[in-house]
Design an enzyme around this catalytic site. Structure first.
Site, PDB file in Angstrom:
ATOM      1  N   ASP A   1       1.003  -1.055   0.175  1.00 43.27           N
ATOM      2  CA  ASP A   1       0.062  -0.605   0.197  1.00 43.27           C
ATOM      3  C   ASP A   1       0.720   1.336  -0.060  1.00 43.27           C
ATOM      4  O   ASP A   1       2.075   0.800   0.046  1.00 43.27           O
ATOM      5  CB  ASP A   1      -0.977  -0.308   1.601  1.00 43.27           C
ATOM      6  CG  ASP A   1      -1.733   0.945   1.234  1.00 43.27           C
ATOM      7  OD1 ASP A   1      -1.991   1.366  -0.068  1.00 43.27           O
ATOM      8  OD2 ASP A   1      -2.743   1.285   2.201  1.00 43.27           O
TER       9      ASP A   1
ATOM     10  N   CYS B   1      -4.255  -2.112  -1.564  1.00 48.60           N
ATOM     11  CA  CYS B   1      -4.794  -0.410  -1.155  1.00 48.60           C
ATOM     12  C   CYS B   1      -6.584  -0.377  -2.424  1.00 48.60           C
ATOM     13  O   CYS B   1      -6.272  -1.142  -3.860  1.00 48.60           O
ATOM     14  CB  CYS B   1      -3.694   0.189  -2.176  1.00 48.60           C
ATOM     15  SG  CYS B   1      -3.995   2.062  -2.731  1.00 48.60           S
ATOM     16  N   ASN B   2      -6.832   0.006  -2.407  1.00 39.56           N
ATOM     17  CA  ASN B   2      -8.272   0.450  -3.167  1.00 39.56           C
ATOM     18  C   ASN B   2      -7.621   1.369  -4.553  1.00 39.56           C
ATOM     19  O   ASN B   2      -7.881   1.087  -5.626  1.00 39.56           O
ATOM     20  CB  ASN B   2      -8.580   1.233  -2.991  1.00 39.56           C
ATOM     21  CG  ASN B   2     -10.291   0.168  -2.304  1.00 39.56           C
ATOM     22  OD1 ASN B   2      -9.742   0.446  -0.926  1.00 39.56           O
ATOM     23  ND2 ASN B   2     -11.037  -0.314  -2.104  1.00 39.56           N
TER      24      ASN B   2
ATOM     25  N   CYS C   1     -11.279   2.369   1.142  1.00 40.06           N
ATOM     26  CA  CYS C   1     -10.021   2.954   1.079  1.00 40.06           C
ATOM     27  C   CYS C   1      -9.376   2.019   2.320  1.00 40.06           C
ATOM     28  O   CYS C   1     -10.079   1.771   3.540  1.00 40.06           O
ATOM     29  CB  CYS C   1      -9.400   4.194   1.563  1.00 40.06           C
ATOM     30  SG  CYS C   1      -7.628   4.355   1.679  1.00 40.06           S
TER      31      CYS C   1
END
Length: 267
Positions: A9, A73-74, A184
């Protein structure tokens, strides 16, 4: 079975995904990289996100044979998955906003998507809404501030309530909003604070458990040639700064032996 799983991330938000996977697979060997040199990802171009993803996975895979990578991580997941899957043979799991379960659970059919600006604006997310939440009203808030507030909470234990309240101010008086998607990986770490600010919201949805189940299923389907025995869980960062020793203590509290600098400029 002790598969080696890398999660990455831009910050420490992906630890929420790691925690969910660890509860499902407590004996796996975990590596975690936070790309603090490029934090936050929501402010970066798609090309930069792809370039960083490939570099990070390549560099760590050279040292540790990987069984799986989880893009925790979106923002990155909406962009980098095709490039990673093209380059690497092991399974790549992404993190996408939990729009499908939110649409199914919402009683008022009014959903809030709380995510980074990058995620909220991606065509991929619009496609998910069109596919799974066509019968719902989807309100969106794109915020970088909340990511920063969560990183601050991880480091200090404190949350700036005023700044947090401003982020979700438009939802505090919403008459029918009953479901909020934590879009998120950082945001589950302030779920309690959000519940206090949005008392009318019945459901806060995050993807952690869904991803953990997906990881377990995929690993059961693949032959694990690289299964690690007695390997230490290690964390990596991409920039040395004044927060390094503090971050190392935090990562040790999450079950990582040490924090190392991942030098992406070295060949």
């Amino acid at each position: 079975m002790k598969p080696t799983i890398l999660l990455y991330d831009s910050g420490m938000g992906g630890l929420t995904i790691y925690d969910a996977i660890r509860q499902t697979l407590p004996n796996a060997h975990y590596l975690y990289c936070f790309d603090n040199a490029y934090f936050p990802y929501s402010e970066r171009s798609e090309n930069v996100l792809i370039e960083q993803a490939v570099k990070i996975v390549q560099k760590i895979a050279e040292k540790y044979p990987l069984d799986m990578v989880v893009v925790a991580c979106n923002t990155a997941s909406t962009v980098v998955l095709p490039a990673l899957r093209e380059k690497f043979a092991f399974p790549i799991v992404g993190t996408v906003p939990a729009i499908k379960p939110a649409a199914a659970i919402s009683q008022t059919k009014t959903i809030g998507l709380l995510a980074t600006k990058g995620t909220v604006e991606r065509p991929y997310v619009a496609e998910l809404i069109e596919k799974y939440a066509k019968d719902c009203i989807v309100e969106k808030i794109g915020t970088t501030t909340l990511v920063e507030l969560v990183e601050e909470k991880i480091r200090t234990g404190n949350v700036d309530q005023d700044r947090l309240s401003k982020v979700v101010a438009e939802w505090q008086t919403h008459p029918t909003l009953d479901t909020v998607i934590l879009g998120c990986t950082h945001f589950p770490l302030v779920k309690q604070e959000l519940q206090q600010l949005l008392p009318k919201v019945k459901f806060f949805i995050d993807p952690g458990n869904g991803i953990a189940n997906r990881v377990a299923t995929l690993l059961s389907e693949f032959s694990l040639e690289n299964s690690a025995q007695n390997k230490e869980n290690i964390a990596f960062c991409t920039k040395m700064d004044e927060e390094f020793s503090k971050r190392e203590i935090i990562m040790q509290q999450w079950g990582f032996k040490r924090l190392e600098l991942l030098n992406l400029s070295q060949k």
